[in-house]
Design a protein around this motif. Structure first.
Motif, PDB file in Angstrom:
ATOM      1  N   MET A   1       0.834  -1.183   0.000  1.00 26.47           N
ATOM      2  CA  MET A   1       0.000   0.000   0.000  1.00 26.47           C
ATOM      3  C   MET A   1       0.875   1.241   0.000  1.00 26.47           C
ATOM      4  O   MET A   1       2.001   1.213   0.497  1.00 26.47           O
ATOM      5  CB  MET A   1      -0.959   0.009   1.195  1.00 26.47           C
ATOM      6  CG  MET A   1      -0.291   0.050   2.565  1.00 26.47           C
ATOM      7  SD  MET A   1      -1.474   0.140   3.928  1.00 26.47           S
ATOM      8  CE  MET A   1      -2.164   1.771   3.696  1.00 26.47           C
ATOM      9  N   LYS A   2       0.335   2.311  -0.561  1.00 26.56           N
ATOM     10  CA  LYS A   2       1.096   3.548  -0.714  1.00 26.56           C
ATOM     11  C   LYS A   2       0.468   4.676   0.105  1.00 26.56           C
ATOM     12  O   LYS A   2      -0.739   4.721   0.317  1.00 26.56           O
ATOM     13  CB  LYS A   2       1.124   3.977  -2.186  1.00 26.56           C
ATOM     14  CG  LYS A   2       1.810   2.998  -3.113  1.00 26.56           C
ATOM     15  CD  LYS A   2       3.318   3.078  -2.999  1.00 26.56           C
ATOM     16  CE  LYS A   2       3.982   2.233  -4.072  1.00 26.56           C
ATOM     17  NZ  LYS A   2       5.461   2.283  -3.960  1.00 26.56           N
ATOM     18  N   TYR A   3       1.324   5.580   0.550  1.00 32.21           N
ATOM     19  CA  TYR A   3       0.890   6.824   1.183  1.00 32.21           C
ATOM     20  C   TYR A   3       1.306   7.981   0.280  1.00 32.21           C
ATOM     21  O   TYR A   3       2.318   7.913  -0.402  1.00 32.21           O
ATOM     22  CB  TYR A   3       1.536   6.995   2.562  1.00 32.21           C
ATOM     23  CG  TYR A   3       1.123   5.948   3.577  1.00 32.21           C
ATOM     24  CD1 TYR A   3      -0.041   6.095   4.314  1.00 32.21           C
ATOM     25  CD2 TYR A   3       1.904   4.819   3.800  1.00 32.21           C
ATOM     26  CE1 TYR A   3      -0.421   5.141   5.243  1.00 32.21           C
ATOM     27  CE2 TYR A   3       1.533   3.863   4.732  1.00 32.21           C
ATOM     28  CZ  TYR A   3       0.367   4.028   5.455  1.00 32.21           C
ATOM     29  OH  TYR A   3      -0.003   3.075   6.376  1.00 32.21           O
ATOM     30  N   GLU A   4       0.525   9.042   0.326  1.00 30.73           N
ATOM     31  CA  GLU A   4       0.803  10.203  -0.518  1.00 30.73           C
ATOM     32  C   GLU A   4       1.317  11.372   0.309  1.00 30.73           C
ATOM     33  O   GLU A   4       0.863  11.614   1.419  1.00 30.73           O
ATOM     34  CB  GLU A   4      -0.471  10.633  -1.260  1.00 30.73           C
ATOM     35  CG  GLU A   4      -1.083   9.543  -2.139  1.00 30.73           C
ATOM     36  CD  GLU A   4      -0.181   9.131  -3.284  1.00 30.73           C
ATOM     37  OE1 GLU A   4       0.629   9.981  -3.717  1.00 30.73           O
ATOM     38  OE2 GLU A   4      -0.280   7.972  -3.737  1.00 30.73           O
ATOM     39  N   ARG A   5       2.292  12.104  -0.244  1.00 25.38           N
ATOM     40  CA  ARG A   5       2.716  13.405   0.290  1.00 25.38           C
ATOM     41  C   ARG A   5       3.076  13.348   1.776  1.00 25.38           C
ATOM     42  O   ARG A   5       2.591  14.125   2.585  1.00 25.38           O
ATOM     43  CB  ARG A   5       1.623  14.454   0.071  1.00 25.38           C
ATOM     44  CG  ARG A   5       1.261  14.665  -1.383  1.00 25.38           C
ATOM     45  CD  ARG A   5       0.177  15.715  -1.584  1.00 25.38           C
ATOM     46  NE  ARG A   5      -1.096  15.306  -1.017  1.00 25.38           N
ATOM     47  CZ  ARG A   5      -1.690  15.898   0.017  1.00 25.38           C
ATOM     48  NH1 ARG A   5      -1.131  16.939   0.606  1.00 25.38           N
ATOM     49  NH2 ARG A   5      -2.850  15.456   0.459  1.00 25.38           N
ATOM     50  N   MET A   6       3.915  12.412   2.152  1.00 22.61           N
ATOM     51  CA  MET A   6       4.279  12.279   3.564  1.00 22.61           C
ATOM     52  C   MET A   6       5.120  13.452   4.037  1.00 22.61           C
ATOM     53  O   MET A   6       5.948  14.004   3.300  1.00 22.61           O
ATOM     54  CB  MET A   6       5.026  10.974   3.784  1.00 22.61           C
ATOM     55  CG  MET A   6       4.190   9.751   3.459  1.00 22.61           C
ATOM     56  SD  MET A   6       2.834   9.506   4.612  1.00 22.61           S
ATOM     57  CE  MET A   6       3.687   8.576   5.877  1.00 22.61           C
ATOM     58  N   THR A   7       4.907  13.826   5.315  1.00 23.21           N
ATOM     59  CA  THR A   7       5.621  14.934   5.943  1.00 23.21           C
ATOM     60  C   THR A   7       6.350  14.405   7.169  1.00 23.21           C
ATOM     61  O   THR A   7       5.814  13.585   7.915  1.00 23.21           O
ATOM     62  CB  THR A   7       4.627  16.044   6.367  1.00 23.21           C
ATOM     63  OG1 THR A   7       3.997  16.564   5.202  1.00 23.21           O
ATOM     64  CG2 THR A   7       5.341  17.166   7.113  1.00 23.21           C
ATOM     65  N   GLU A   8       7.569  14.884   7.398  1.00 29.22           N
ATOM     66  CA  GLU A   8       8.338  14.435   8.562  1.00 29.22           C
ATOM     67  C   GLU A   8       8.179  15.407   9.722  1.00 29.22           C
ATOM     68  O   GLU A   8       8.014  16.611   9.534  1.00 29.22           O
ATOM     69  CB  GLU A   8       9.818  14.285   8.207  1.00 29.22           C
ATOM     70  CG  GLU A   8      10.634  13.675   9.344  1.00 29.22           C
ATOM     71  CD  GLU A   8      12.031  13.280   8.935  1.00 29.22           C
ATOM     72  OE1 GLU A   8      12.927  13.348   9.796  1.00 29.22           O
ATOM     73  OE2 GLU A   8      12.226  12.906   7.755  1.00 29.22           O
ATOM     74  N   GLY A   9       8.208  14.866  10.937  1.00 31.98           N
ATOM     75  CA  GLY A   9       8.148  15.692  12.136  1.00 31.98           C
ATOM     76  C   GLY A   9       8.915  15.038  13.269  1.00 31.98           C
ATOM     77  O   GLY A   9       9.562  13.996  13.088  1.00 31.98           O
ATOM     78  N   ARG A  10       8.841  15.666  14.437  1.00 27.72           N
ATOM     79  CA  ARG A  10       9.471  15.133  15.648  1.00 27.72           C
ATOM     80  C   ARG A  10       8.411  15.005  16.742  1.00 27.72           C
ATOM     81  O   ARG A  10       7.667  15.938  17.015  1.00 27.72           O
ATOM     82  CB  ARG A  10      10.597  16.062  16.128  1.00 27.72           C
ATOM     83  CG  ARG A  10      11.790  16.128  15.188  1.00 27.72           C
ATOM     84  CD  ARG A  10      12.715  14.933  15.372  1.00 27.72           C
ATOM     85  NE  ARG A  10      13.863  14.991  14.473  1.00 27.72           N
ATOM     86  CZ  ARG A  10      14.911  14.175  14.562  1.00 27.72           C
ATOM     87  NH1 ARG A  10      14.960  13.259  15.498  1.00 27.72           N
ATOM     88  NH2 ARG A  10      15.904  14.283  13.703  1.00 27.72           N
ATOM     89  N   PHE A  11       8.372  13.833  17.346  1.00 28.44           N
ATOM     90  CA  PHE A  11       7.369  13.558  18.372  1.00 28.44           C
ATOM     91  C   PHE A  11       7.637  14.383  19.634  1.00 28.44           C
ATOM     92  O   PHE A  11       8.781  14.484  20.082  1.00 28.44           O
ATOM     93  CB  PHE A  11       7.374  12.066  18.713  1.00 28.44           C
ATOM     94  CG  PHE A  11       6.280  11.646  19.635  1.00 28.44           C
ATOM     95  CD1 PHE A  11       5.020  11.358  19.140  1.00 28.44           C
ATOM     96  CD2 PHE A  11       6.506  11.534  20.995  1.00 28.44           C
ATOM     97  CE1 PHE A  11       3.993  10.964  19.987  1.00 28.44           C
ATOM     98  CE2 PHE A  11       5.493  11.141  21.858  1.00 28.44           C
ATOM     99  CZ  PHE A  11       4.236  10.852  21.354  1.00 28.44           C
ATOM    100  N   ILE A  12       6.580  14.966  20.183  1.00 24.56           N
ATOM    101  CA  ILE A  12       6.697  15.712  21.438  1.00 24.56           C
ATOM    102  C   ILE A  12       6.071  14.923  22.583  1.00 24.56           C
ATOM    103  O   ILE A  12       6.743  14.539  23.531  1.00 24.56           O
ATOM    104  CB  ILE A  12       6.025  17.105  21.328  1.00 24.56           C
ATOM    105  CG1 ILE A  12       6.706  17.931  20.235  1.00 24.56           C
ATOM    106  CG2 ILE A  12       6.093  17.836  22.676  1.00 24.56           C
ATOM    107  CD1 ILE A  12       6.019  19.257  19.951  1.00 24.56           C
ATOM    108  N   ARG A  13       4.757  14.678  22.484  1.00 22.96           N
ATOM    109  CA  ARG A  13       4.075  13.915  23.523  1.00 22.96           C
ATOM    110  C   ARG A  13       2.729  13.440  22.999  1.00 22.96           C
ATOM    111  O   ARG A  13       2.227  13.938  21.997  1.00 22.96           O
ATOM    112  CB  ARG A  13       3.857  14.761  24.785  1.00 22.96           C
ATOM    113  CG  ARG A  13       2.829  15.868  24.632  1.00 22.96           C
ATOM    114  CD  ARG A  13       2.728  16.734  25.882  1.00 22.96           C
ATOM    115  NE  ARG A  13       1.718  17.776  25.753  1.00 22.96           N
ATOM    116  CZ  ARG A  13       0.496  17.701  26.263  1.00 22.96           C
ATOM    117  NH1 ARG A  13       0.134  16.637  26.959  1.00 22.96           N
ATOM    118  NH2 ARG A  13      -0.374  18.686  26.104  1.00 22.96           N
TER     119      ARG A  13
END
Length: 227
Positions: A1-13
């Protein structure tokens, strides 16, 4: 399965079961968590995460959290993905041959199972469980007690006793595991029920997954250890 337009971030809580705070391009933002499990070993401060933007402009959260990086590799935490992965494997002929019918969510008794397949003249009920917990190369399920999971096991045993084929497929949403086992420490009753089901003829399978930054694919059959 594919995902579109993924964005990266950093987990806070994690605020609650459904909402987490993530740093995206220098701004803290609430995001939807597609998994109600505990995920404590994954949701640690500053962990890299991947988010899928929502296509619904009316939704309160703009992103859904899909992957978390652990020890340098991505772990998919999307609880909606395992059913699709197994259906893709079934339709590709990777699990059964001579398939004549495939249906999502079919009821037997008091349970609705994830997949129903007719193949080779047999009728087959399948329950799918996503696995995100890994410790020292061992994948375990569940990461929290699941009475619903035990109910499904007993219903599958009933189906098997009435002549249907019955399977539980654990989709391990990562690579790097050597074996799957039920989590006896967290829920010993689930582990015992799974062992009973195997002895009653319910098939217990586990597969790992290839996880990339925009896809998830079922891969190798992983050994299952019930005792």
């Amino acid at each position: 399965m594919k995902y579109e337009r993924m964005t990266e971030g950093r987990f806070i809580r994690r605020r609650n079961r459904f909402i987490a705070e993530v740093m995206i391009e220098g701004t803290s933002e609430a995001v939807h968590v597609r998994n109600t499990g505990r995920l404590r070993e994954l949701f640690v401060p500053d962990a890299r995460v991947l988010l899928e933007p929502s296509s619904n402009p009316e939704r309160k959260t703009r992103y859904s959290l899909v992957c978390v990086q652990k020890n340098g590799q991505w772990v998919n935490v999307d609880s909606t993905a395992p059913n699709q992965i197994v259906e893709e494997m079934v339709r590709a002929g990777r699990l059964f041959s001579d398939i004549t019918y495939v249906k999502r969510e079919k009821t037997f008794g008091n349970s609705r199972f994830d997949l129903y397949v007719e193949h080779g003249g047999q009728k087959h009920y399948i329950e799918v469980k996503g696995v995100t917990l890994e410790v020292d190369g061992i994948a375990r399920f569940p990461d929290a007690p699941t009475e619903r999971g035990i109910k499904h096991i007993h219903e599958l045993m009933a189906a098997r006793s009435q002549g249907y084929l019955a399977s539980i497929i654990f989709v391990i949403q990562m690579k790097g595991v050597e074996v799957f086992e039920p989590n006896r420490i967290t829920h010993p009753e689930f582990a015992e029920a799974l062992l009973m089901a195997a002895r009653a003829g319910v098939e217990i399978l586990a597969f790992d997954c290839i996880v990339t930054e925009n896809s998830l694919e079922g891969d190798l059959n992983i050994p299952v250890r019930l005792e």
